[in-house]
Design a protein around this motif. Structure first.
Motif, PDB file in Angstrom:
ATOM      1  N   GLN A   1      69.126   5.500  66.350  1.00 37.16           N
ATOM      2  CA  GLN A   1      69.369   5.470  67.792  1.00 37.16           C
ATOM      3  C   GLN A   1      69.866   4.103  68.229  1.00 37.16           C
ATOM      4  O   GLN A   1      70.811   3.984  69.022  1.00 37.16           O
ATOM      5  CB  GLN A   1      68.089   5.825  68.546  1.00 37.16           C
ATOM      6  CG  GLN A   1      67.639   7.268  68.383  1.00 37.16           C
ATOM      7  CD  GLN A   1      66.348   7.538  69.134  1.00 37.16           C
ATOM      8  OE1 GLN A   1      65.663   6.611  69.555  1.00 37.16           O
ATOM      9  NE2 GLN A   1      66.020   8.809  69.301  1.00 37.16           N
ATOM     10  N   SER A   2      69.235   3.052  67.713  1.00 40.18           N
ATOM     11  CA  SER A   2      69.595   1.691  68.105  1.00 40.18           C
ATOM     12  C   SER A   2      71.009   1.331  67.679  1.00 40.18           C
ATOM     13  O   SER A   2      71.779   0.757  68.453  1.00 40.18           O
ATOM     14  CB  SER A   2      68.590   0.699  67.488  1.00 40.18           C
ATOM     15  OG  SER A   2      68.952  -0.637  67.784  1.00 40.18           O
TER      16      SER A   2
ATOM     17  N   ILE B   1      64.367   5.558  65.194  1.00 40.53           N
ATOM     18  CA  ILE B   1      64.689   4.497  66.158  1.00 40.53           C
ATOM     19  C   ILE B   1      65.867   3.665  65.668  1.00 40.53           C
ATOM     20  O   ILE B   1      66.716   3.235  66.464  1.00 40.53           O
ATOM     21  CB  ILE B   1      63.465   3.601  66.395  1.00 40.53           C
ATOM     22  CG1 ILE B   1      62.279   4.437  66.886  1.00 40.53           C
ATOM     23  CG2 ILE B   1      63.803   2.509  67.408  1.00 40.53           C
ATOM     24  CD1 ILE B   1      62.549   5.183  68.171  1.00 40.53           C
ATOM     25  N   ARG B   2      65.959   3.447  64.368  1.00 39.73           N
ATOM     26  CA  ARG B   2      67.035   2.610  63.835  1.00 39.73           C
ATOM     27  C   ARG B   2      68.392   3.265  64.064  1.00 39.73           C
ATOM     28  O   ARG B   2      69.354   2.603  64.456  1.00 39.73           O
ATOM     29  CB  ARG B   2      66.808   2.336  62.350  1.00 39.73           C
ATOM     30  CG  ARG B   2      65.592   1.459  62.075  1.00 39.73           C
ATOM     31  CD  ARG B   2      65.467   1.128  60.602  1.00 39.73           C
ATOM     32  NE  ARG B   2      64.330   0.240  60.359  1.00 39.73           N
ATOM     33  CZ  ARG B   2      64.023  -0.274  59.169  1.00 39.73           C
ATOM     34  NH1 ARG B   2      64.785   0.041  58.111  1.00 39.73           N
ATOM     35  NH2 ARG B   2      62.991  -1.067  59.032  1.00 39.73           N
TER      36      ARG B   2
END
Length: 245
Positions: free
Chosen positions: A6-7, A3-4
């Motif tokens: 992607q963010s 997620i990191r």
């Protein structure tokens, strides 16, 4: 999912394809990173530098250190190449969806065990698979030396290569298919089908068929699989396109 990563890509407005160009990898590799695969350390450093964040933020030490050890890539071993069931060769060839790479001197057994190998490769290419076949240059020094090492004389291995190539005359004209000739000392024959690879080490003075084979399944960046894949790419880069007579 990472997620990191992607963010940060979303915040920076950077497309995965752009990151792939920066890291000099296939976009599908970046897709695997986004899916949670931990990259090779050199790629982690390059990504962090390009995105202007700490490497430890994208891949906390606990995650990076938990990357699977490279030996889990070893799926099976075979005492010699003849022990690899024909069904394995046919299944890997027929089920590949992205990439087929072959690095050999003659690879005669491939066509002898499957006379329709060129037809199958053509079908895979038409389905979007990239096919790269790299044979020994019959007129090259590496083929001469290998033939002498095996006690075959000066011309036998070269003749085997020419005979093997006759099966693949149609491939150079097929989109996404390439056939090249190398003049490199081979320590292994390599057979890659997507993320599965069969490695056939060469023991001095013995034919490849009498040598072991081990089957690898790619797990993460920088493992055994990637090392062999990189060696293929290096040999491929220096090999010359084969033009059928």
């Amino acid at each position: 999912m990472n997620i990191r990563l992607q963010s940060v890509l979303h915040q920076r407005g950077i497309a995965p394809e752009s990151l792939a160009d920066v890291c000099e990898v296939d976009p599908k590799t970046v897709g695997r990173w986004l899916g949670g695969r931990v990259p090779h350390p050199r790629h982690r450093r390059r990504v962090a530098h390009h995105l202007r964040v700490e490497e430890g933020f994208l891949w906390p030490p606990a995650v990076a250190e938990s990357a699977a050890p490279t030996n889990v890539e070893l799926v099976a071993t075979f005492h010699n190449r003849a022990e690899v069931p024909r069904e394995i060769w046919l299944s890997l060839l027929g089920n590949a969806t992205e990439q087929i790479d072959v690095l050999v001197f003659s690879g005669t057994f491939l066509a002898q065990s499957n006379p329709r190998v060129a037809h199958t490769l053509t079908e895979r290419a038409r389905q979007g698979v990239r096919v790269r076949l790299c044979f020994g240059d019959p007129s090259g020094r590496a083929v001469l030396e290998r033939g002498l090492e095996e006690g075959l004389g000066r011309d036998t291995l070269a003749a085997k290569i020419r005979a093997s190539l006759t099966y693949y005359r149609s491939l150079p004209s097929v989109e996404r298919c390439e056939v090249r000739l190398h003049d490199t000392t081979l320590y292994n024959s390599l057979f890659r089908y997507d993320d599965t690879m069969l490695v056939n080490p060469h023991i001095w003075g013995q034919p490849a068929s009498a040598n072991p084979v081990f089957q690898l399944k790619r797990v993460n960046d920088g493992g055994w699989f990637d090392n062999y894949a990189e060696s293929f790419d290096a040999i491929w880069a220096d090999a010359q396109p084969w033009i059928p007579d």
